[in-house]
Scaffold this active site. Structure first.
Site, PDB file in Angstrom:
ATOM      1  N   SER A  16       0.853  -1.183   0.000  1.00 31.28           N
ATOM      2  CA  SER A  16       0.000   0.000   0.000  1.00 31.28           C
ATOM      3  C   SER A  16       0.889   1.232   0.000  1.00 31.28           C
ATOM      4  CB  SER A  16      -0.888   0.010   1.242  1.00 31.28           C
ATOM      5  OG  SER A  16      -1.381   1.321   1.433  1.00 31.28           O
ATOM      6  N   MET A  45      -8.642   8.257  -0.093  1.00 34.64           N
ATOM      7  CA  MET A  45      -9.452   8.673   1.063  1.00 34.64           C
ATOM      8  C   MET A  45      -9.897  10.112   0.889  1.00 34.64           C
ATOM      9  SD  MET A  45      -7.223   7.053   4.142  1.00 34.64           S
ATOM     10  CE  MET A  45      -6.518   5.408   4.048  1.00 34.64           C
ATOM     11  N   HIS A  74      -8.212   1.262  -4.171  1.00 30.43           N
ATOM     12  CA  HIS A  74      -9.141   1.035  -3.057  1.00 30.43           C
ATOM     13  C   HIS A  74      -9.802   2.369  -2.734  1.00 30.43           C
ATOM     14  CE1 HIS A  74      -9.501  -0.061   1.523  1.00 30.43           C
ATOM     15  NE2 HIS A  74     -10.670   0.172   0.966  1.00 30.43           N
ATOM     16  N   MET A  76     -12.008   4.770  -0.771  1.00 32.87           N
ATOM     17  CA  MET A  76     -12.679   5.033   0.506  1.00 32.87           C
ATOM     18  C   MET A  76     -13.258   6.435   0.380  1.00 32.87           C
ATOM     19  SD  MET A  76      -9.701   3.337   2.851  1.00 32.87           S
ATOM     20  CE  MET A  76      -8.531   3.410   1.505  1.00 32.87           C
ATOM     21  N   MET A 145     -11.361  -5.874   4.988  1.00 30.08           N
ATOM     22  CA  MET A 145     -10.566  -4.987   5.838  1.00 30.08           C
ATOM     23  C   MET A 145     -10.328  -5.685   7.178  1.00 30.08           C
ATOM     24  SD  MET A 145     -10.070  -2.295   4.020  1.00 30.08           S
ATOM     25  CE  MET A 145      -9.151  -1.447   5.307  1.00 30.08           C
ATOM     26  N   GLY A 150      -8.928   4.027   6.984  1.00 29.39           N
ATOM     27  CA  GLY A 150      -8.585   5.425   7.217  1.00 29.39           C
ATOM     28  C   GLY A 150      -7.105   5.665   7.476  1.00 29.39           C
ATOM     29  N   PHE A 151      -6.432   4.677   8.027  1.00 27.11           N
ATOM     30  CA  PHE A 151      -5.035   4.886   8.426  1.00 27.11           C
ATOM     31  C   PHE A 151      -4.212   3.618   8.242  1.00 27.11           C
ATOM     32  CE2 PHE A 151      -7.818   7.645  10.815  1.00 27.11           C
ATOM     33  CZ  PHE A 151      -7.259   8.892  10.565  1.00 27.11           C
ATOM     34  N   GLY A 152      -2.949   3.814   7.914  1.00 30.05           N
ATOM     35  CA  GLY A 152      -2.005   2.706   7.913  1.00 30.05           C
ATOM     36  C   GLY A 152      -1.490   2.464   9.321  1.00 30.05           C
ATOM     37  N   ASP A 183      -6.640  -6.550   3.934  1.00 29.38           N
ATOM     38  CA  ASP A 183      -6.010  -5.229   4.016  1.00 29.38           C
ATOM     39  C   ASP A 183      -6.042  -4.701   5.449  1.00 29.38           C
ATOM     40  OD1 ASP A 183      -5.134  -2.633   3.585  1.00 29.38           O
ATOM     41  OD2 ASP A 183      -6.812  -2.041   2.303  1.00 29.38           O
ATOM     42  N   GLY A 184      -4.857  -4.516   6.032  1.00 24.54           N
ATOM     43  CA  GLY A 184      -4.763  -3.884   7.342  1.00 24.54           C
ATOM     44  C   GLY A 184      -4.008  -4.729   8.344  1.00 24.54           C
ATOM     45  N   GLY A 185      -2.848  -4.245   8.775  1.00 25.24           N
ATOM     46  CA  GLY A 185      -2.106  -4.937   9.824  1.00 25.24           C
ATOM     47  C   GLY A 185      -1.465  -6.245   9.386  1.00 25.24           C
ATOM     48  N   GLY A 205       1.200  -2.207   4.029  1.00 23.17           N
ATOM     49  CA  GLY A 205       1.688  -0.834   3.914  1.00 23.17           C
ATOM     50  C   GLY A 205       2.887  -0.619   4.805  1.00 23.17           C
ATOM     51  N   SER A 206       2.628  -0.429   6.108  1.00 22.56           N
ATOM     52  CA  SER A 206       3.723  -0.112   7.033  1.00 22.56           C
ATOM     53  C   SER A 206       4.740  -1.247   7.123  1.00 22.56           C
ATOM     54  CB  SER A 206       3.154   0.225   8.411  1.00 22.56           C
ATOM     55  OG  SER A 206       2.254  -0.770   8.840  1.00 22.56           O
TER      56      SER A 206
HETATM   57  C1  DX5 Z   1      -6.387   1.491   5.474  1.00 23.41           C
HETATM   58  C2  DX5 Z   1      -5.835   1.173   4.094  1.00 23.41           C
HETATM   59  C3  DX5 Z   1      -4.767   0.143   4.070  1.00 23.41           C
HETATM   60  C4  DX5 Z   1      -3.538   0.527   4.832  1.00 23.41           C
HETATM   61  C5  DX5 Z   1      -2.803  -0.696   5.230  1.00 23.41           C
HETATM   62  O1  DX5 Z   1      -7.559   2.214   5.344  1.00 23.41           O
HETATM   63  O2  DX5 Z   1      -6.878   0.693   3.261  1.00 23.41           O
HETATM   64  O3  DX5 Z   1      -4.434  -0.214   2.738  1.00 23.41           O
HETATM   65  O4  DX5 Z   1      -2.678   1.339   4.112  1.00 23.41           O
HETATM   66  O5  DX5 Z   1      -1.701  -0.305   5.985  1.00 23.41           O
HETATM   67  P1  DX5 Z   1      -0.998  -1.285   7.018  1.00 23.41           P
HETATM   68  O6  DX5 Z   1      -0.484  -2.451   6.206  1.00 23.41           O
HETATM   69  O7  DX5 Z   1       0.069  -0.451   7.587  1.00 23.41           O
HETATM   70  O8  DX5 Z   1      -2.041  -1.712   8.001  1.00 23.41           O
HETATM   71 ZN    ZN Z   2      -6.427  -0.244   1.302  1.00 26.53          ZN
END
Ligand code: DX5
Ligand code: ZN
Length: 228
Positions: A16, A45, A74, A76, A145, A150-152, A183-185, A205-206
């Site tokens: 991401s 977003m 994606h 949002m 999800m 909303g956030f990484g 997607d997420g964590g 992402g992170s």
């Molecule tokens: C959150 C995003 C994700 C996010 C994932 O709303 O849709 O794609 O960037 O980031 P990580 O992998 O850091 O959870």
């Molecule tokens: Zn995403």
């Protein structure tokens, strides 16, 4: 580099770019492409549907000539329909949206396909899979999800695991080739568990952009997927 297959399933890693350095986005995309990823996850977003604001079709269009990777958009945002043709023109390959953000889910799916893109439906942690009842036969991707959008950098919500398994059952029963993305964590530490639950496509992402050596993280993820 192509996606890797373990047993019967093809696994895909989708960084991401939300966690990339936006001031060096082109270089960041080139770096993850060199690290051997399968697609680029592009988080849009709007500070309305979700409480954050990111990037739009102009950024997608400027990245398009710089990468061969499929671009996995994606959305949002609310409303969704107005912006879909813009992303198709900007070179998106897959466009996914949240059913709560669309007035007419079937119409939005049709619009994405008419624009020549693959269509995905996104499920928040508390969104029921019953949205698949009348949509799965038209979808190319189901995106679950595992954090609230909303956030990484958020923590993976463990109750997503049985939901992944249920989505896998529904997809297998459909007999269609529908990708199941989470997607997420997602990190090297939990990617195998997410795969065992039934996912085939992993947004990170992170876990990738927060590391010094992107290729080392991707290799670690592949190694853990290889023994699933
Ligand atoms: C959150 C995003 C994700 C996010 C994932 O709303 O849709 O794609 O960037 O980031 P990580 O992998 O850091 O959870
Ligand atoms: Zn995403």
């Amino acid at each position: 580099m192509s996606a890797r297959t373990s047993a019967a399933r093809t696994f895909r890693i989708a960084p991401s770019i939300l966690s990339a350095d936006f001031a060096r986005l082109g270089e960041e995309v080139a770096a993850v492409e060199r690290a051997g990823i399968d697609l680029l996850h592009f988080d849009v977003m709007d500070n309305h549907y979700v409480p954050n604001l990111t990037i739009g079709p102009m950024v997608c269009a400027s990245l398009r000539p710089r990468t061969k990777m499929p671009i996995d958009v994606h959305l949002m945002v609310r409303p969704v329909d107005r912006i879909i043709p813009d992303f198709a023109k900007a070179g998106a390959d897959i466009i996914s949206f949240h059913p709560e953000a669309s007035e007419h889910v079937d119409r939005t799916i049709a619009l994405i396909r008419e624009c020549g893109c693959k269509a995905g439906l996104v499920f928040n942690p508390a969104t029921p899979l019953s949205w698949l009842d009348h949509t799965l036969d038209k979808l190319d991707l189901v995106l679950l999800m595992s954090v609230n959008p909303g956030f990484g950098g958020q923590q993976f919500i463990a109750s997503t695991l049985p939901k992944i398994a249920e989505a896998r059952r529904r997809i297998d029963a459909s007999g269609r080739d529908v990708w199941l993305e989470v997607d997420g964590g997602v990190k090297a530490d939990n990617i195998a568990e997410v795969a065992r639950a039934g996912a085939d496509t992993f947004v990170a992402g992170s876990a990738i952009f927060g590391a010094k050596d992107y290729a080392a993280v991707v290799r670690d993820m592949r190694a853990r997927l290889a023994v699933v």
